[in-house]
Write a protein that holds these residues in place. Structure first.
Motif, PDB file in Angstrom:
ATOM      1  N   GLU A  60     -25.328 -29.205   7.924  1.00  0.00           N
ATOM      2  CA  GLU A  60     -26.601 -29.918   8.067  1.00  0.00           C
ATOM      3  C   GLU A  60     -26.491 -31.366   7.582  1.00  0.00           C
ATOM      4  OE1 GLU A  60     -29.380 -28.387   9.272  1.00  0.00           O
ATOM      5  OE2 GLU A  60     -31.091 -29.576   8.607  1.00  0.00           O
ATOM      6  N   TYR A  61     -25.706 -31.602   6.538  1.00  0.00           N
ATOM      7  CA  TYR A  61     -25.507 -32.977   6.041  1.00  0.00           C
ATOM      8  C   TYR A  61     -24.987 -33.889   7.154  1.00  0.00           C
ATOM      9  CZ  TYR A  61     -26.274 -32.911   0.958  1.00  0.00           C
ATOM     10  OH  TYR A  61     -26.841 -32.886  -0.280  1.00  0.00           O
ATOM     11  N   PHE A 103     -34.104 -33.548  -2.837  1.00  0.00           N
ATOM     12  CA  PHE A 103     -34.013 -34.783  -3.625  1.00  0.00           C
ATOM     13  C   PHE A 103     -32.564 -35.059  -4.038  1.00  0.00           C
ATOM     14  CE2 PHE A 103     -34.442 -36.498  -8.109  1.00  0.00           C
ATOM     15  CZ  PHE A 103     -34.705 -37.806  -7.711  1.00  0.00           C
ATOM     16  N   GLN A 104     -32.061 -36.231  -3.682  1.00  0.00           N
ATOM     17  CA  GLN A 104     -30.643 -36.536  -3.885  1.00  0.00           C
ATOM     18  C   GLN A 104     -30.387 -37.437  -5.103  1.00  0.00           C
ATOM     19  OE1 GLN A 104     -28.024 -35.784  -1.100  1.00  0.00           O
ATOM     20  NE2 GLN A 104     -29.567 -34.266  -0.602  1.00  0.00           N
ATOM     21  N   THR A 129     -11.817 -38.882   2.454  1.00  0.00           N
ATOM     22  CA  THR A 129     -12.668 -39.765   1.663  1.00  0.00           C
ATOM     23  C   THR A 129     -13.492 -40.649   2.597  1.00  0.00           C
ATOM     24  OG1 THR A 129     -12.642 -41.232  -0.261  1.00  0.00           O
ATOM     25  CG2 THR A 129     -10.964 -41.631   1.408  1.00  0.00           C
ATOM     26  N   PRO A 130     -14.739 -40.960   2.233  1.00  0.00           N
ATOM     27  CA  PRO A 130     -15.616 -41.709   3.136  1.00  0.00           C
ATOM     28  C   PRO A 130     -14.978 -43.000   3.654  1.00  0.00           C
ATOM     29  CG  PRO A 130     -16.826 -41.065   1.147  1.00  0.00           C
ATOM     30  CD  PRO A 130     -15.411 -40.638   0.952  1.00  0.00           C
ATOM     31  N   PRO A 136     -25.530 -33.825  -6.588  1.00  0.00           N
ATOM     32  CA  PRO A 136     -24.961 -33.033  -5.498  1.00  0.00           C
ATOM     33  C   PRO A 136     -25.897 -31.882  -5.177  1.00  0.00           C
ATOM     34  CG  PRO A 136     -23.882 -32.467  -7.569  1.00  0.00           C
ATOM     35  CD  PRO A 136     -24.963 -33.443  -7.891  1.00  0.00           C
ATOM     36  N   ARG A 137     -26.474 -31.862  -3.986  1.00  0.00           N
ATOM     37  CA  ARG A 137     -27.410 -30.805  -3.614  1.00  0.00           C
ATOM     38  C   ARG A 137     -26.898 -30.056  -2.399  1.00  0.00           C
ATOM     39  NH1 ARG A 137     -32.032 -31.747  -6.754  1.00  0.00           N
ATOM     40  NH2 ARG A 137     -32.407 -29.598  -6.152  1.00  0.00           N
ATOM     41  N   MET A 176     -19.919 -39.256  -7.373  1.00  0.00           N
ATOM     42  CA  MET A 176     -19.574 -38.331  -6.304  1.00  0.00           C
ATOM     43  C   MET A 176     -18.621 -38.891  -5.260  1.00  0.00           C
ATOM     44  SD  MET A 176     -23.327 -36.645  -5.802  1.00  0.00           S
ATOM     45  CE  MET A 176     -22.911 -35.950  -4.205  1.00  0.00           C
ATOM     46  N   THR A 177     -18.378 -40.189  -5.298  1.00  0.00           N
ATOM     47  CA  THR A 177     -17.540 -40.774  -4.248  1.00  0.00           C
ATOM     48  C   THR A 177     -16.761 -41.953  -4.813  1.00  0.00           C
ATOM     49  OG1 THR A 177     -17.604 -41.437  -1.918  1.00  0.00           O
ATOM     50  CG2 THR A 177     -19.300 -42.351  -3.341  1.00  0.00           C
ATOM     51  N   PRO A 178     -15.525 -42.160  -4.346  1.00  0.00           N
ATOM     52  CA  PRO A 178     -14.684 -43.208  -4.921  1.00  0.00           C
ATOM     53  C   PRO A 178     -15.372 -44.572  -4.947  1.00  0.00           C
ATOM     54  CG  PRO A 178     -13.436 -41.935  -3.298  1.00  0.00           C
ATOM     55  CD  PRO A 178     -14.826 -41.415  -3.275  1.00  0.00           C
ATOM     56  N   LYS A 194     -40.794 -31.195  -0.194  1.00  0.00           N
ATOM     57  CA  LYS A 194     -40.229 -30.495  -1.348  1.00  0.00           C
ATOM     58  C   LYS A 194     -40.759 -29.073  -1.473  1.00  0.00           C
ATOM     59  CE  LYS A 194     -39.099 -34.625  -3.839  1.00  0.00           C
ATOM     60  NZ  LYS A 194     -39.527 -35.604  -4.830  1.00  0.00           N
ATOM     61  N   PRO A 250     -29.206 -31.318   2.608  1.00  0.00           N
ATOM     62  CA  PRO A 250     -29.499 -32.752   2.640  1.00  0.00           C
ATOM     63  C   PRO A 250     -30.982 -33.087   2.525  1.00  0.00           C
ATOM     64  CG  PRO A 250     -29.061 -31.965   4.854  1.00  0.00           C
ATOM     65  CD  PRO A 250     -28.834 -30.805   3.926  1.00  0.00           C
ATOM     66  N   ASN A 260     -18.244 -32.221  -0.406  1.00  0.00           N
ATOM     67  CA  ASN A 260     -18.077 -33.650  -0.701  1.00  0.00           C
ATOM     68  C   ASN A 260     -19.145 -34.350   0.130  1.00  0.00           C
ATOM     69  OD1 ASN A 260     -17.308 -36.342  -0.747  1.00  0.00           O
ATOM     70  ND2 ASN A 260     -15.108 -35.873  -0.676  1.00  0.00           N
ATOM     71  N   PHE A 261     -20.347 -34.434  -0.447  1.00  0.00           N
ATOM     72  CA  PHE A 261     -21.510 -34.797   0.361  1.00  0.00           C
ATOM     73  C   PHE A 261     -21.446 -36.219   0.913  1.00  0.00           C
ATOM     74  CE2 PHE A 261     -23.228 -31.426  -2.562  1.00  0.00           C
ATOM     75  CZ  PHE A 261     -23.239 -30.436  -1.600  1.00  0.00           C
ATOM     76  N   ASP A 262     -20.829 -37.139   0.160  1.00  0.00           N
ATOM     77  CA  ASP A 262     -20.720 -38.500   0.678  1.00  0.00           C
ATOM     78  C   ASP A 262     -19.798 -38.558   1.892  1.00  0.00           C
ATOM     79  OD1 ASP A 262     -22.067 -40.722  -1.220  1.00  0.00           O
ATOM     80  OD2 ASP A 262     -21.532 -38.937  -2.353  1.00  0.00           O
ATOM     81  N   PRO A 269     -31.881 -24.032   3.265  1.00  0.00           N
ATOM     82  CA  PRO A 269     -31.444 -25.412   2.979  1.00  0.00           C
ATOM     83  C   PRO A 269     -30.883 -26.106   4.219  1.00  0.00           C
ATOM     84  CG  PRO A 269     -29.872 -23.843   2.071  1.00  0.00           C
ATOM     85  CD  PRO A 269     -31.011 -23.036   2.633  1.00  0.00           C
ATOM     86  N   GLU A 279     -30.186 -42.623  -7.503  1.00  0.00           N
ATOM     87  CA  GLU A 279     -29.048 -43.491  -7.231  1.00  0.00           C
ATOM     88  C   GLU A 279     -29.079 -44.760  -8.104  1.00  0.00           C
ATOM     89  OE1 GLU A 279     -28.519 -43.637  -2.967  1.00  0.00           O
ATOM     90  OE2 GLU A 279     -28.467 -41.448  -2.884  1.00  0.00           O
TER      91      GLU A 279
END
Lengths: 311, 311, 311, 311
Positions: C196-197, D113-114, C141-142, D106-107, D140-142, C41, D110, C164-166, C64, D117
């Protein structure tokens, strides 16, 4: 300087600054005098100044503006236009079209009506005589400053000229108030630095005016950036007013944005009014009708009372 | 007018336009003469003009610019600076610092170095005499146009002054080429309308210069908008050059963006060069070293050959 | 690690990093292995790592993004799509409509055609079989990632989904290449952080795509920001391609901007082509005709040869 | 339909629309029922509908949103969260941190800290039980919609996900209120079209939230666009609230902008509060202290009374 600093102590500091090859501008305040040190290209060693008798503190300012900043002048500036006072704790003003008219008009293209120029100024003077109202009008070039000054009570600098530095300097040499509009994509720092050009040249009567910034949004003509009001009130002692008509380009948004501006701390608003907005040669869609203006003013008067200003 | 239209036919059309209360400006081209009709506030009924002898077609232009548009002048304009030609099919030019220098400098704040002014102009003239190179320098106010014109080969209008209309008009009254930089948030239409101010006043020697627009991106100083090159080449007959140094603010981006600009159809580039960029008083991070400039020029010469221009 | 570091030395460093409560990701390169330290961190004291045997240097990365940066992977990444290679010194690729099709389509409003979805994927697979060309298609979508992966050779993330991080994480779990489009107002730093994600989750096959940013300009749909090409090439090892069709929204600008992009260092371009652009259900004005595409390709092939890539 | 239209008349119109190959969605209002006609790709001939019994008028909507527009639903929508009502003539609400918490965050990168959850949701539920306050949290996601719906009273869609259309559709299938934040560079039209995705899928409980747009200005984090408040109130029946903390990024600007928003017609504000802003792990500079929040609330209560809402 300390509030008890003597005239002689002030002069000694000024002399010391000049010895260093720099300019010294005394800025008298209600309680104490600040001395602006100008002309340096980088950090200055303040050794030879800070211990002189009467010196309270030495503040290093790295911003491109100094004299218009709160650091130099903690109390808000009040500007007189005829018998009206603008700024600081004074009752916010409303500049409607009765007061305003364009003799010289900045137009995107050269083939559009450019204003009546000298004849326009003559008509404005006539209108002033008949109405008793002070006049705000735009000046676009240094060589017309003297001419416009003769007729106007407030000289306006348009958004396109915010960084016309020769015009700003020329306006710094007169004594009438200047209404400086923010450039379409000027940062707050650039806006205050433009005001500094006028102020540093000797004219402290500068009113700032937010008129919307250019963004991707197309639903409004520009994006009115109201957060600059509290921000300018923090950073500068100059009064700031808002032009919601040009900013939004939509009549229906003018009353709510005017009221929002006043609550956020604006020292005034400037709105377009037209007897027959649908027949206006320009800016019709953003102009209030006389009736619409009357309705808005009722609400604004009530809001101003609530905010704690008299009548 | 038809390419075979006689002088008398042209004069008849001009007279007919004036009878309608409008201005008529003949614009002679290599093959035929166009007549610009100016001064109208809306659509004009062309009934009394379109059937006159020698009239080929009547084009209604609704844009805020007319004379600088391709419609009026299908062939690209070539501008002469000393013995160099800029525009149309001519070999692209490279303006490096040897040619350029600021006697009057537009600075955000008044307390920063404002240029050497008259003394600067004298030094530039001296540099010109010694180097044999033509001079490009900025003019910021109408009253200095005559003075700068005496010394400069090209007079530059900075981005902050792109809509300083009195300055543009004054530059329209001289005969030397004007380099007009795009405003930080000026649309293409506003940019061409600004050029029209100079052109309509009588000076057709206008070079347009893209120098980056203001966006949210912070990795580069501005966002260089290269798509304006082919767009301007479609819409206007004026030459357009690129300033990648100011646009990007980063030395390493200058060579790739210069080459990209030339491939996109730019008529030239304008780059900052400094013998010791790290010691430059301003704009060091964006300046190429002499060596870096030399390397870039090798690549550019090869690219210009590939694109089909002689050395 | 030194290029001569042994497997055991690498493992020792990884273990040491984990002892500090952090994650260690070995990134093997052609000459040496880098070890990404993630999960911290703030600044980490590297005392317990920097003197371990085989450690060449410890680089502190405050951006980042880490794994997609040049610091970690100095050599450019090459991504394989079928038998085509994209990136680094490889010949730039051209993605035309033959390869691309939208089964899932991101539309501003819900009442517009949303794509053929599953049926669209089936048709794309059929088209692939017949043409032998690899397929690029969007996933939104994931939960559809697995389905789209079955049919596509490259999975595209649209500009609206860049953060859309997921979705990005899910794409990090597959092995097929991902084409990541820059968000409409994403900074370069945010763009690389989005890549990077995907990378950090385990999928190193990421192709970046600039498709224009949102500005005040209305003459083009977006403002194509070509300076990101050399900038990304400096900051990251990932390949970057350009989409001039969506960026400009104007057919005539596509060829010059495509060529400019390649000269600036792009690893490819992605253009809209339509047999009858005027009859296209969407995006007609920006689509090249087959003939126009052919003409552009001739020029591009010649330019690619000039730039030093084979046939 | 006329306010006296019978159920049978409504059904007949619906059937007639379907015969045309279009979708018909009845939208019952307090006085009369509107029937949304969806699925058309261009202008529809309304001949077979407009004269049916019970039809009052046929309005052609060309915007990408219909059901969220005022045209369809002239009366403002009121949304219930626990025992609080938001929108239309209801007293504006203040959402402070006591009510809000991020389980999924949402950061940009990656490696940050996310969020906690699932564990975060559990803690939020606990906090709700102890405080009795309703919870607003981001999804953040369906695939997490169902999970978050179990714990939250209001589900938030972040600015980065405003055009994550699959997420919006999924949120359209639940019955809990959705707080939809405007994208960083979304136009008002796109913002309302995003709301339409949720609404059209069946969930009418949508609260819009302006949180600042991305511009060139760097003195504030984003530019808070307050003119969207009266604009949305004109164009849509959905409630709109303001997030001045994220928009400005500066604590001192939060109280004036909050009050300005309420005067402009916002149905609520959402502010960051932290017991020790200087020690906050994120967003400290924009968070009010408990004391600062208390002072602001005193002023806001007084303002709300002035504006005519009961305590």
């Amino acid at each position: 300087m300390h509030h008890k600093a003597s005239r002689k102590q002030i002069d000694t500091v000024i002399a010391a600054v000049r010895t260093m090859g720099l300019k010294a501008k005394p800025i008298p305040g209600s309680q104490r005098t600040a001395i602006g040190v100008l002309g340096n290209k980088g950090y200055i060693d303040d050794l030879s100044i800070r211990d002189l008798p009467g010196v309270k503190e030495v503040i290093h300012v790295t911003k491109p503006y100094k004299m218009v900043s709160r650091d130099f002048h903690p109390k808000g500036t009040v500007i007189k236009v005829a018998n009206i006072e603008i700024g600081a704790g004074k009752r916010p003003i409303v500049i409607a079209d009765l007061l305003r008219g364009g003799a010289f008009k900045p137009r995107t293209g050269p083939h559009t009506f450019q204003g009546l120029e000298r004849e326009g100024l003559r008509l404005l003077s006539l209108a002033k005589k008949r109405s008793g109202l002070p006049i705000v009008t735009e000046v676009m070039t240094p060589e017309n400053v003297a001419l416009v000054e003769e007729h106007a009570d407030v000289l306006q600098v348009g958004a396109r000229n915010m960084q016309n530095f020769d015009l700003l300097k020329e306006l710094g040499r007169i004594r009438k108030p200047v209404l400086l509009k923010r450039g379409m994509s000027a940062t707050i720092e650039e806006f205050l630095a433009a005001a500094e050009y006028i102020y540093a040249e000797g004219n402290p009567h500068v009113i700032l005016c937010e008129r919307g910034i250019r963004t991707f949004e197309t639903a409004t003509r520009n994006s009115l950036d109201l957060s600059v009001i509290p921000l300018i009130n923090e950073l500068s002692h100059l009064p700031v007013i808002i032009d919601p008509s040009h900013a939004t380009g939509k009549r229906s948004l003018v009353p709510p944005m005017s009221k929002a501006a006043l609550v956020a701390g604006a020292h005034g608003i400037m709105v377009e009014v037209h007897p027959e907005p649908d027949k206006a040669l320009s800016d019709g869609p953003q102009s209030l009708s006389i009736e619409g203006f009357g309705e808005m003013m009722k609400e604004i008067k009530s809001l101003i009372s609530f905010l704690g200003f008299d009548r």
